[in-house]
Design a protein around this motif. Structure first.
Motif, PDB file in Angstrom:
ATOM      1  N   TYR A   9      26.108  -2.112   1.529  1.00 22.31           N
ATOM      2  CA  TYR A   9      27.042  -1.268   0.645  1.00 22.31           C
ATOM      3  C   TYR A   9      26.322  -0.953  -0.566  1.00 22.31           C
ATOM      4  O   TYR A   9      25.512  -1.916  -1.189  1.00 22.31           O
ATOM      5  CB  TYR A   9      28.077  -2.215   0.277  1.00 22.31           C
ATOM      6  CG  TYR A   9      28.568  -2.871   1.876  1.00 22.31           C
ATOM      7  CD1 TYR A   9      29.593  -2.074   2.779  1.00 22.31           C
ATOM      8  CD2 TYR A   9      28.361  -4.206   2.252  1.00 22.31           C
ATOM      9  CE1 TYR A   9      29.846  -2.660   3.690  1.00 22.31           C
ATOM     10  CE2 TYR A   9      28.886  -4.901   3.245  1.00 22.31           C
ATOM     11  CZ  TYR A   9      29.536  -4.038   3.998  1.00 22.31           C
ATOM     12  OH  TYR A   9      30.359  -4.567   5.287  1.00 22.31           O
ATOM     13  N   PHE A  10      26.634  -0.120  -0.999  1.00 20.97           N
ATOM     14  CA  PHE A  10      25.799   0.357  -2.306  1.00 20.97           C
ATOM     15  C   PHE A  10      26.793   1.607  -3.155  1.00 20.97           C
ATOM     16  O   PHE A  10      27.703   1.944  -2.479  1.00 20.97           O
ATOM     17  CB  PHE A  10      24.659   1.071  -2.269  1.00 20.97           C
ATOM     18  CG  PHE A  10      23.548   1.108  -3.595  1.00 20.97           C
ATOM     19  CD1 PHE A  10      23.342  -0.025  -4.196  1.00 20.97           C
ATOM     20  CD2 PHE A  10      23.182   2.166  -4.043  1.00 20.97           C
ATOM     21  CE1 PHE A  10      22.762  -0.310  -5.434  1.00 20.97           C
ATOM     22  CE2 PHE A  10      22.825   2.216  -5.391  1.00 20.97           C
ATOM     23  CZ  PHE A  10      22.415   0.891  -6.024  1.00 20.97           C
ATOM     24  N   TYR A  11      26.557   1.902  -4.135  1.00 17.68           N
ATOM     25  CA  TYR A  11      27.368   3.162  -4.994  1.00 17.68           C
ATOM     26  C   TYR A  11      27.483   4.217  -4.113  1.00 17.68           C
ATOM     27  O   TYR A  11      26.425   4.694  -3.568  1.00 17.68           O
ATOM     28  CB  TYR A  11      26.679   3.124  -6.504  1.00 17.68           C
ATOM     29  CG  TYR A  11      27.495   4.216  -7.341  1.00 17.68           C
ATOM     30  CD1 TYR A  11      28.232   3.619  -8.150  1.00 17.68           C
ATOM     31  CD2 TYR A  11      27.303   5.476  -7.300  1.00 17.68           C
ATOM     32  CE1 TYR A  11      29.110   4.397  -9.109  1.00 17.68           C
ATOM     33  CE2 TYR A  11      27.916   6.434  -7.960  1.00 17.68           C
ATOM     34  CZ  TYR A  11      28.751   5.639  -8.987  1.00 17.68           C
ATOM     35  OH  TYR A  11      29.585   6.585  -9.670  1.00 17.68           O
ATOM     36  N   PRO A  12      28.667   4.783  -4.111  1.00 19.45           N
ATOM     37  CA  PRO A  12      29.959   4.411  -4.989  1.00 19.45           C
ATOM     38  C   PRO A  12      30.740   3.215  -4.559  1.00 19.45           C
ATOM     39  O   PRO A  12      31.949   2.906  -5.076  1.00 19.45           O
ATOM     40  CB  PRO A  12      30.743   5.744  -4.874  1.00 19.45           C
ATOM     41  CG  PRO A  12      30.384   6.326  -3.555  1.00 19.45           C
ATOM     42  CD  PRO A  12      28.913   5.913  -3.226  1.00 19.45           C
ATOM     43  N   GLU A  13      30.637   2.609  -3.481  1.00 17.09           N
ATOM     44  CA  GLU A  13      31.256   1.328  -3.166  1.00 17.09           C
ATOM     45  C   GLU A  13      31.221   0.451  -4.017  1.00 17.09           C
ATOM     46  O   GLU A  13      30.011   0.433  -4.735  1.00 17.09           O
ATOM     47  CB  GLU A  13      30.653   0.876  -1.750  1.00 17.09           C
ATOM     48  CG  GLU A  13      30.854   1.781  -0.554  1.00 17.09           C
ATOM     49  CD  GLU A  13      30.129   1.209   0.742  1.00 17.09           C
ATOM     50  OE1 GLU A  13      30.663   1.504   1.651  1.00 17.09           O
ATOM     51  OE2 GLU A  13      29.048   1.207   0.417  1.00 17.09           O
ATOM     52  N   ARG A  14      32.123  -0.522  -4.383  1.00 18.63           N
ATOM     53  CA  ARG A  14      32.009  -1.230  -5.494  1.00 18.63           C
ATOM     54  C   ARG A  14      31.727  -2.554  -5.243  1.00 18.63           C
ATOM     55  O   ARG A  14      32.340  -3.525  -4.621  1.00 18.63           O
ATOM     56  CB  ARG A  14      33.548  -1.184  -5.959  1.00 18.63           C
ATOM     57  CG  ARG A  14      33.801  -0.081  -6.795  1.00 18.63           C
ATOM     58  CD  ARG A  14      35.276   0.193  -7.370  1.00 18.63           C
ATOM     59  NE  ARG A  14      35.797   1.198  -8.047  1.00 18.63           N
ATOM     60  CZ  ARG A  14      35.302   1.549  -9.162  1.00 18.63           C
ATOM     61  NH1 ARG A  14      34.616   0.706 -10.120  1.00 18.63           N
ATOM     62  NH2 ARG A  14      35.843   2.599  -9.673  1.00 18.63           N
ATOM     63  N   PHE A  15      30.506  -2.895  -5.289  1.00 18.05           N
ATOM     64  CA  PHE A  15      30.054  -4.323  -5.264  1.00 18.05           C
ATOM     65  C   PHE A  15      29.012  -4.429  -6.310  1.00 18.05           C
ATOM     66  O   PHE A  15      28.047  -3.650  -7.076  1.00 18.05           O
ATOM     67  CB  PHE A  15      29.214  -4.598  -4.001  1.00 18.05           C
ATOM     68  CG  PHE A  15      29.925  -4.579  -2.932  1.00 18.05           C
ATOM     69  CD1 PHE A  15      30.523  -5.400  -2.012  1.00 18.05           C
ATOM     70  CD2 PHE A  15      30.289  -2.959  -2.164  1.00 18.05           C
ATOM     71  CE1 PHE A  15      31.453  -5.306  -1.076  1.00 18.05           C
ATOM     72  CE2 PHE A  15      31.073  -3.265  -0.870  1.00 18.05           C
ATOM     73  CZ  PHE A  15      31.858  -4.272  -0.291  1.00 18.05           C
ATOM     74  N   ARG A  16      28.576  -5.788  -6.747  1.00 16.98           N
ATOM     75  CA  ARG A  16      27.816  -6.346  -8.027  1.00 16.98           C
ATOM     76  C   ARG A  16      26.367  -5.924  -7.476  1.00 16.98           C
ATOM     77  O   ARG A  16      25.826  -5.913  -8.670  1.00 16.98           O
ATOM     78  CB  ARG A  16      27.812  -7.775  -8.144  1.00 16.98           C
ATOM     79  CG  ARG A  16      27.629  -7.829  -9.549  1.00 16.98           C
ATOM     80  CD  ARG A  16      27.878  -9.681  -9.916  1.00 16.98           C
ATOM     81  NE  ARG A  16      29.237  -9.664 -10.281  1.00 16.98           N
ATOM     82  CZ  ARG A  16      30.210 -10.240  -9.617  1.00 16.98           C
ATOM     83  NH1 ARG A  16      30.061 -10.400  -8.250  1.00 16.98           N
ATOM     84  NH2 ARG A  16      31.474 -10.235 -10.249  1.00 16.98           N
ATOM     85  N   VAL A  17      26.164  -5.586  -6.281  1.00 17.32           N
ATOM     86  CA  VAL A  17      24.695  -5.251  -6.087  1.00 17.32           C
ATOM     87  C   VAL A  17      24.223  -3.947  -6.828  1.00 17.32           C
ATOM     88  O   VAL A  17      23.098  -3.686  -7.155  1.00 17.32           O
ATOM     89  CB  VAL A  17      24.352  -5.124  -4.601  1.00 17.32           C
ATOM     90  CG1 VAL A  17      25.233  -3.855  -4.025  1.00 17.32           C
ATOM     91  CG2 VAL A  17      22.949  -4.658  -4.449  1.00 17.32           C
ATOM     92  N   ASN A  18      25.122  -3.085  -6.998  1.00 15.89           N
ATOM     93  CA  ASN A  18      25.064  -1.654  -7.896  1.00 15.89           C
ATOM     94  C   ASN A  18      24.484  -2.208  -9.365  1.00 15.89           C
ATOM     95  O   ASN A  18      23.525  -1.811  -9.832  1.00 15.89           O
ATOM     96  CB  ASN A  18      26.376  -0.866  -7.952  1.00 15.89           C
ATOM     97  CG  ASN A  18      26.858  -0.795  -6.916  1.00 15.89           C
ATOM     98  OD1 ASN A  18      26.388  -0.619  -5.795  1.00 15.89           O
ATOM     99  ND2 ASN A  18      28.304  -0.358  -6.792  1.00 15.89           N
ATOM    100  N   ASP A  19      25.232  -2.915  -9.966  1.00 12.84           N
ATOM    101  CA  ASP A  19      24.870  -3.208 -11.463  1.00 12.84           C
ATOM    102  C   ASP A  19      23.516  -4.210 -11.509  1.00 12.84           C
ATOM    103  O   ASP A  19      22.579  -3.861 -12.358  1.00 12.84           O
ATOM    104  CB  ASP A  19      26.027  -4.217 -11.945  1.00 12.84           C
ATOM    105  CG  ASP A  19      25.967  -4.651 -13.479  1.00 12.84           C
ATOM    106  OD1 ASP A  19      25.584  -3.618 -14.080  1.00 12.84           O
ATOM    107  OD2 ASP A  19      26.236  -5.519 -14.079  1.00 12.84           O
TER     108      ASP A  19
END
Length: 389
Positions: A9-19
């Motif tokens: 999972y990664f952006y645009p999915e909303r997980f803290r891994v993006n930040d």
């Protein structure tokens, strides 16, 4: 440092891994992400991403492998997991670069680590598993019995995958007992709990109106045991000054709504699921937050991410939960915890909280414990130390 991060999972999915990835780039690291096509949580691959295989987002190089959408059934979910494991493994073989380390940001499923194992063997560099969900324990919440053939097969696979890691980072300190005692894995382990999103750090305080509002926010699944909250509400329905708010969705929501109807619970309000940006409004309603989990030893090792967001908001926590969360709340002295699934004890604890004359120390302790142990600043200091270990 040149980092290859693998996560389904990664952006645009909303997980803290993006930040985390965006912040690592700001700190001067080169970050490449191997991920899938966005389809969480609705289960359908977004039309604009069906043909996208590479993009750069906030300085992060993103390689996307093909997968089937999650759909709405266990069969399509299994195919979603399988398709990513196969497709991303093939993508890993074609990746070019001079990476220093591989990190798997391991949510569910654990099979998202398989492409990272392929990359480890190709590039001959260390592999770090950053564990947020315990497998095979996570499949129990999907209705799989821990005594069946499927569970035993997934346990064997999970054990093989975890053993491929050179180091394991733990989002919950008690995960180490699961790895050591249950999966018999002895690796170098580093405790690295996550932080809350910035928007939870500035929650406005609600004007007092004589009511005590208690809020549960998050997934309403089998493991979350939100039914315990409904049963506690039934014990307290004669008290007009206590209102329960349930924000979220999940497989057990229908059962919880049936309990409300069955017991005529006018003191319970369901608000549905809302995007992250709207959650500060609901957090502002709360005089205290609620947290529950099933009475399950392995699941109790988990520290749900909502604990950090609850503390960042500076509110007390009331819960029926065992293990890591009970330990943290008691250590912080920011709330009251009883044993999991004991709705009678939870009701008594809620009354105890409501009747306390001076509650300010609970609010203060919650915010201070977050700042000292879970702040974003501390997180990235500890992450840098772990990376350079």
């Amino acid at each position: 440092m040149k980092i290859l991060l693998v996560c389904q999972y990664f952006y645009p999915e909303r997980f803290r891994v993006n930040d985390i990835c965006f912040e690592l780039v700001k700190q001067g690291h080169e970050v490449t992400v191997l991920t899938g096509l966005p389809n969480y949580p609705d289960g359908v691959v977004k039309e604009e991403y069906k043909k996208v295989r590479y993009e750069e987002i906030n300085g992060v190089k993103v390689f996307r492998s093909w997968l089937l959408g999650r759909g709405s059934s266990n069969k399509t979910l299994f195919l979603n997991y399988l398709s990513f494991a196969i497709s991303a493994s093939l993508k890993a073989l074609s990746l070019k670069g001079n990476f220093d380390k591989i990190i798997v940001y391991q949510l569910s499923p654990v099979t998202m680590a398989i492409p990272a194992i392929v990359a480890k063997k190709k590039f001959k560099i260390p592999l770090i598993m950053y564990t947020h969900d315990l497998w095979p324990e996570s499949i129990v919440s999907g209705g799989i019995t821990s005594k069946g053939t499927i569970y035993k097969s997934v346990k064997r696979l999970s054990k093989k995958i975890y053993k491929q890691a050179d180091e394991i980072w733990l989002s919950s300190q008690m995960f180490k007992y699961y790895f050591n005692d249950y999966l018999e894995i002895d690796k170098q382990m580093t405790h690295l709990p996550v932080y809350a999103e910035d928007l939870f750090g500035s929650i406005p305080q609600r004007e007092k109106d004589g009511e005590i509002n208690l809020l549960f926010a998050g997934n309403i699944g089998e493991m979350q045991s939100v039914e315990t909250i409904l049963l506690a509400a039934n014990e307290l329905k004669e008290r007009n000054d206590i209102v329960f708010h349930i924000v979220g969705d999940g497989s057990s929501k229908k059962r919880c709504e049936e309990l409300k109807k069955e017991y005529h619970l006018e003191n319970v309000k369901f608000h549905g699921s809302h995007p992250l940006e709207e959650m500060p409004y609901y957090y502002s309603i709360a005089d205290a937050f609620l947290i529950t989990l099933k009475d399950n030893k392995s699941i109790s090792y988990t520290l749900p991410n909502k604990v950090q967001s609850y503390m960042a908001a500076g509110k007390p926590i009331l819960g029926a939960i065992n293990g890591e969360t009970a330990k943290v709340v008691n250590q912080a002295e920011c709330g009251f915890i009883v044993e999991a699934e004991n709705h009678y004890a939870l009701a008594k604890t809620i009354e105890k909280f409501v009747d306390i004359k001076n509650k300010e120390y609970l609010y203060r302790n919650s915010k201070e414990f977050y700042s000292k142990n879970y702040s974003k600043e501390n997180y990235f200091i500890n992450l840098s130390k772990a990376l350079n270990n």
